[in-house]
Design an enzyme around this catalytic site. Structure first.
Site, PDB file in Angstrom:
ATOM      1  N   TYR A  40      27.750  10.131  52.309  1.00 12.45           N
ATOM      2  CA  TYR A  40      26.345   9.867  52.606  1.00 12.45           C
ATOM      3  C   TYR A  40      25.597  11.160  52.869  1.00 12.45           C
ATOM      4  O   TYR A  40      26.205  12.224  53.026  1.00 12.45           O
ATOM      5  CB  TYR A  40      26.213   8.903  53.794  1.00 12.45           C
ATOM      6  CG  TYR A  40      26.479   9.516  55.149  1.00 12.45           C
ATOM      7  CD1 TYR A  40      27.769   9.843  55.560  1.00 12.45           C
ATOM      8  CD2 TYR A  40      25.430   9.791  56.021  1.00 12.45           C
ATOM      9  CE1 TYR A  40      28.005  10.413  56.793  1.00 12.45           C
ATOM     10  CE2 TYR A  40      25.652  10.361  57.266  1.00 12.45           C
ATOM     11  CZ  TYR A  40      26.947  10.668  57.647  1.00 12.45           C
ATOM     12  OH  TYR A  40      27.175  11.246  58.863  1.00 12.45           O
ATOM     13  N   LYS A  56      31.135  14.875  53.988  1.00 12.65           N
ATOM     14  CA  LYS A  56      30.226  13.965  54.700  1.00 12.65           C
ATOM     15  C   LYS A  56      30.562  12.535  54.299  1.00 12.65           C
ATOM     16  O   LYS A  56      29.836  11.876  53.552  1.00 12.65           O
ATOM     17  CB  LYS A  56      28.753  14.318  54.428  1.00 12.65           C
ATOM     18  CG  LYS A  56      27.821  13.788  55.514  1.00 12.65           C
ATOM     19  CD  LYS A  56      26.483  14.468  55.471  1.00 12.65           C
ATOM     20  CE  LYS A  56      25.435  13.792  56.338  1.00 12.65           C
ATOM     21  NZ  LYS A  56      25.685  13.843  57.775  1.00 12.65           N
ATOM     22  N   GLU A 111      32.552  20.433  67.028  1.00 14.02           N
ATOM     23  CA  GLU A 111      31.123  20.148  66.843  1.00 14.02           C
ATOM     24  C   GLU A 111      30.764  18.898  67.624  1.00 14.02           C
ATOM     25  O   GLU A 111      31.607  18.319  68.325  1.00 14.02           O
ATOM     26  CB  GLU A 111      30.800  19.971  65.351  1.00 14.02           C
ATOM     27  CG  GLU A 111      31.555  18.825  64.701  1.00 14.02           C
ATOM     28  CD  GLU A 111      31.259  18.656  63.214  1.00 14.02           C
ATOM     29  OE1 GLU A 111      30.198  19.125  62.747  1.00 14.02           O
ATOM     30  OE2 GLU A 111      32.093  18.045  62.527  1.00 14.02           O
ATOM     31  N   LEU A 118      31.482  19.730  59.795  1.00 14.00           N
ATOM     32  CA  LEU A 118      30.579  19.499  58.662  1.00 14.00           C
ATOM     33  C   LEU A 118      29.737  20.753  58.433  1.00 14.00           C
ATOM     34  O   LEU A 118      29.233  21.330  59.405  1.00 14.00           O
ATOM     35  CB  LEU A 118      29.656  18.319  58.993  1.00 14.00           C
ATOM     36  CG  LEU A 118      28.750  17.889  57.853  1.00 14.00           C
ATOM     37  CD1 LEU A 118      29.541  17.066  56.836  1.00 14.00           C
ATOM     38  CD2 LEU A 118      27.580  17.072  58.359  1.00 14.00           C
TER      39      LEU A 118
HETATM   40  N1  PLP Z   1      28.085  17.511  62.331  1.00 14.87           N
HETATM   41  C1  PLP Z   1      28.194  16.190  62.133  1.00 14.87           C
HETATM   42  C2  PLP Z   1      29.501  15.528  62.421  1.00 14.87           C
HETATM   43  C3  PLP Z   1      27.110  15.450  61.666  1.00 14.87           C
HETATM   44  O1  PLP Z   1      27.240  14.123  61.455  1.00 14.87           O
HETATM   45  C4  PLP Z   1      25.874  16.095  61.423  1.00 14.87           C
HETATM   46  C5  PLP Z   1      24.720  15.357  60.928  1.00 14.87           C
HETATM   47  O2  PLP Z   1      24.741  14.192  60.712  1.00 14.87           O
HETATM   48  C6  PLP Z   1      25.794  17.467  61.656  1.00 14.87           C
HETATM   49  C7  PLP Z   1      26.911  18.152  62.096  1.00 14.87           C
HETATM   50  C8  PLP Z   1      24.518  18.212  61.391  1.00 14.87           C
HETATM   51  O3  PLP Z   1      24.318  18.361  60.024  1.00 14.87           O
HETATM   52  P1  PLP Z   1      22.863  18.501  59.389  1.00 14.87           P
HETATM   53  O4  PLP Z   1      22.247  19.699  60.017  1.00 14.87           O
HETATM   54  O5  PLP Z   1      23.101  18.663  57.948  1.00 14.87           O
HETATM   55  O6  PLP Z   1      22.118  17.249  59.737  1.00 14.87           O
END
Ligand code: PLP
Length: 298
Positions: A33, A149, A182, A207
């Site tokens: 996603y 993701k 994270e 991620l």
């Molecule tokens: N880490 C995780 C596990 C996430 O689900 C997300 C965003 O949904 C992020 C980091 C932040 O990513 P982004 O800046 O692309 O939204």
């Protein structure tokens, strides 16, 4: 007006929209996603999100359902059809419908493509950025490919719920060495006493956040030093400031970790500077800036 979703080529009312119960996304969380933020009807960081989507699909050997341009047109149209000025757009691609069997179907089915748009309130985001958030730490119980993701978010769901149960807004997950990986849906950052930004290096355990990437660019343009190294909760407690970052949270100050205040217990100057610069980036991409719109800024 009833909300409209997009499912496999059709715009449908959200209540009527459905996918097959043998969809592999439902059966095995065999899908990926993206979440894009729309401001003024324009997608923020569209290409980086699409690059990450392509990579996630490639890692799972799922054929992209269509090219980037038609996908972007459908995303824009869905936001417009829902008459949304500011929105979050959730896009999911699964391997598709097949008789239940763990291995990939010998004859690849048509991937399932689903999108949902929801109203987004930048004013509420600014208010949260002004007040900051609380974090709770807990062990990282997710799988070993967090760089994809994937819709397989149970570990993230359980972490977020545990944080909520502890009275916090977000979780910071710890690897087996006690280092922060994270957040459940955000990347994790500290500002060290010398002003250096510190966040974990990219790898299979986090991620590759798009907001992380943008913060890196902002830091480079503004001569802010960054080190990509993991940190412990003790490092965070000894830091000047901390923040989390994501598409829907932007740069969000962290004011307490496990019930103990970070820095002054208020959003600090480095985080506030990054918030302002991130909104400027947002304005360049979408034309929307909270100050121009008469909203509060820090
Ligand atoms: N880490 C995780 C596990 C996430 O689900 C997300 C965003 O949904 C992020 C980091 C932040 O990513 P982004 O800046 O692309 O939204």
């Amino acid at each position: 007006m009833s909300r409209i979703a997009y499912v496999n080529g059709r715009y449908q009312s959200l209540s009527a929209a459905h996918v097959h119960i043998e969809d592999r996304g439902f059966q095995f969380s065999d899908g990926v996603y993206e979440v894009c933020l729309y401001l003024n009807g324009k997608a923020l960081d569209f290409h980086p999100h699409m690059d990450r989507l392509d990579r996630s699909l490639l890692e799972l050997s799922i054929t992209p359902p269509m090219g980037r341009r038609p996908l972007g047109r459908i995303m824009d149209r869905l936001v417009a059809r829902n008459r949304l000025r500011h929105a979050t757009l959730y896009l999911q691609v699964t391997r598709g419908v097949a008789k239940r069997d763990h291995a990939f179907p010998a004859c690849p089915p048509r991937p399932t493509l689903v999108m949902v748009a929801r109203r987004f309130d930048p004013f509420a985001l600014l208010q949260r950025q002004n007040s900051g958030v609380h974090i709770a730490t807990l062990p990282d119980g997710r799988w070993s490919r967090c760089d994809i993701k994937s819709v397989s978010l149970l570990g993230n769901v359980l972490a977020k719920q545990a944080a909520k149960d502890a009275g916090a807004d977000e979780a910071w997950m710890l690897d087996s060495d006690g280092l922060v990986t994270e957040g459940a849906s955000t990347t994790a950052w500290i500002v060290q006493s010398d002003g250096t930004l510190r966040t974990r290096q990219l790898g299979n355990d986090i991620l590759p956040g798009i907001t992380r990437q943008v913060i890196m660019e902002i830091a480079r343009e503004n001569d802010l030093a960054i080190i990509e190294e993991p940190f412990t909760p003790a490092d965070a407690h000894g830091a000047q400031e901390a923040f989390i970052a994501s598409t829907t949270a932007g740069v969000m100050p962290v004011i307490a970790l496990d019930g103990k205040q970070i820095g002054t217990g208020k959003p600090g100057p480095v985080s506030r500077g990054l918030i302002a610069r991130h909104w400027s980036h947002t304005a360049r991409e979408t034309g929307f800036h909270p100050v121009q719109d008469g909203l509060l800024i820090l």
